[in-house]
Design an enzyme around this catalytic site. Structure first.
Site, mmCIF file in Angstrom:
data_model
loop_
_atom_site.group_PDB
_atom_site.id
_atom_site.type_symbol
_atom_site.label_atom_id
_atom_site.label_comp_id
_atom_site.label_asym_id
_atom_site.label_seq_id
_atom_site.Cartn_x
_atom_site.Cartn_y
_atom_site.Cartn_z
ATOM 1 N N LYS A 101 -20.281 16.180 14.763
ATOM 2 C CA LYS A 101 -19.609 15.269 15.527
ATOM 3 C C LYS A 101 -19.846 15.449 16.269
ATOM 4 O O LYS A 101 -19.049 16.177 16.891
ATOM 5 C CB LYS A 101 -18.135 14.952 14.257
ATOM 6 C CG LYS A 101 -17.769 12.877 14.779
ATOM 7 C CD LYS A 101 -16.548 13.511 14.577
ATOM 8 C CE LYS A 101 -15.248 12.566 14.196
ATOM 9 N NZ LYS A 101 -14.004 12.535 13.690
HETATM 10 C C1 E4P Z 1 -11.884 10.588 12.736
HETATM 11 O O1 E4P Z 1 -12.953 9.982 12.793
HETATM 12 C C2 E4P Z 1 -11.814 9.498 13.773
HETATM 13 O O2 E4P Z 1 -12.031 11.143 14.843
HETATM 14 C C3 E4P Z 1 -9.847 9.802 13.304
HETATM 15 O O3 E4P Z 1 -10.009 8.276 12.050
HETATM 16 C C4 E4P Z 1 -9.232 8.915 14.874
HETATM 17 O O4 E4P Z 1 -7.704 8.140 14.299
HETATM 18 P P1 E4P Z 1 -6.760 8.076 15.340
HETATM 19 O O5 E4P Z 1 -7.062 7.147 16.176
HETATM 20 O O6 E4P Z 1 -6.392 8.033 14.480
HETATM 21 O O7 E4P Z 1 -6.797 8.724 16.351
#
Ligand code: E4P
Length: 232
Positions: A101
């Site tokens: 990622k």
């Molecule tokens: C996933 O890949 C993201 O990092 C995550 O969905 C972020 O979610 P949040 O906005 O609830 O922290």
């Protein structure tokens, strides 16, 4: 909103990822029978108290073992090209299902391009605009993570962005998969499916919220009561 037919027939139905580093929740989603993968981020890892390189690597491996066949996103911490490549190679070596990622920054795009050329899957994270989605797809990202909930939080329309990216990717024939992230509730999941997301990554309670309807509960109670009456 979509004005052209969305070319979704070449893709598999929308995948369900769980957005957590909590092993118990990942196991529960796996046992529920609908789990296609997991996304994590540094905040989610910190929430589970996972610190230190060795523990972090072991935790990703544990997640991969629970998921079995399915992608697991592990995020780099470096923000420079060389650092991202070094970290990404280590992460990718943990398991064949690891997806590296990478944040949507200039060096992130360079790194995604390098990972793509070297057969390493990527998830481009922190996406908030259609322009960013085009750059990530051009670099060959496997997944693109638009943050629906965080856009809604500032009273813009996160789902409108999913629709726009979905149209662009169909028209341009990009094969990057739209991974709707920052999902907050069951309606986000339904809307993401309508808007052409390839994947939703959700907290477990948002997935479980899809089960609920009062008429289901009322209907089941009546079926069971009628059965009991006629069988007593
Ligand atoms: C996933 O890949 C993201 O990092 C995550 O969905 C972020 O979610 P949040 O906005 O609830 O922290």
């Amino acid at each position: 909103m979509a004005t052209l037919p969305i070319a979704r027939s070449t893709f598999v139905p929308m995948k369900f990822f769980i957005d957590t580093a909590n092993l118990a929740q990942i196991k529960e989603a796996k046992e529920f029978g609908i789990l296609d993968g997991v996304t994590t981020n540094p905040s989610l890892m910190a929430k589970e108290g996972i610190t230190g390189v060795e523990n972090i690597m072991k935790h990703y491996k544990d997640i991969c073992n629970i998921v079995g066949k399915g992608d697991v996103s592990a995020e780099v911490i470096a923000t420079d090209f060389e650092g991202m490549i070094e970290e990404g190679k280590i992460l990718a070596a943990i398991d064949s299902n690891i997806v590296v990622k990478v944040p949507m920054i200039k060096d992130g795009i360079k790194a995604i391009s390098w990972f793509t050329a070297n057969g390493i899957k990527t998830n481009c994270t922190l996406i908030f605009s259609a322009g960013q989605s085009i750059l990530a797809a051009k670099a060959g990202a496997t997944y693109l993570s638009p943050f629906i909930g965080r856009i809604d939080d500032i009273s813009w329309d996160g789902m409108e962005l999913i629709s726009q990216i979905s149209d662009i990717y169909a028209i341009q024939d990009f094969d990057t998969q739209i991974l709707a992230a920052s999902i907050r509730n069951p309606l986000h999941i339904v809307k993401a499916a309508e808007c052409g997301a390839h994947v939703v990554t959700c907290p477990l309670d948002a997935i479980m919220g899809l089960l609920n309807h009062p008429l289901t509960d009322i209907g089941l109670a009546k079926f069971l009561a009628d059965h009991k009456k006629s069988n007593s």
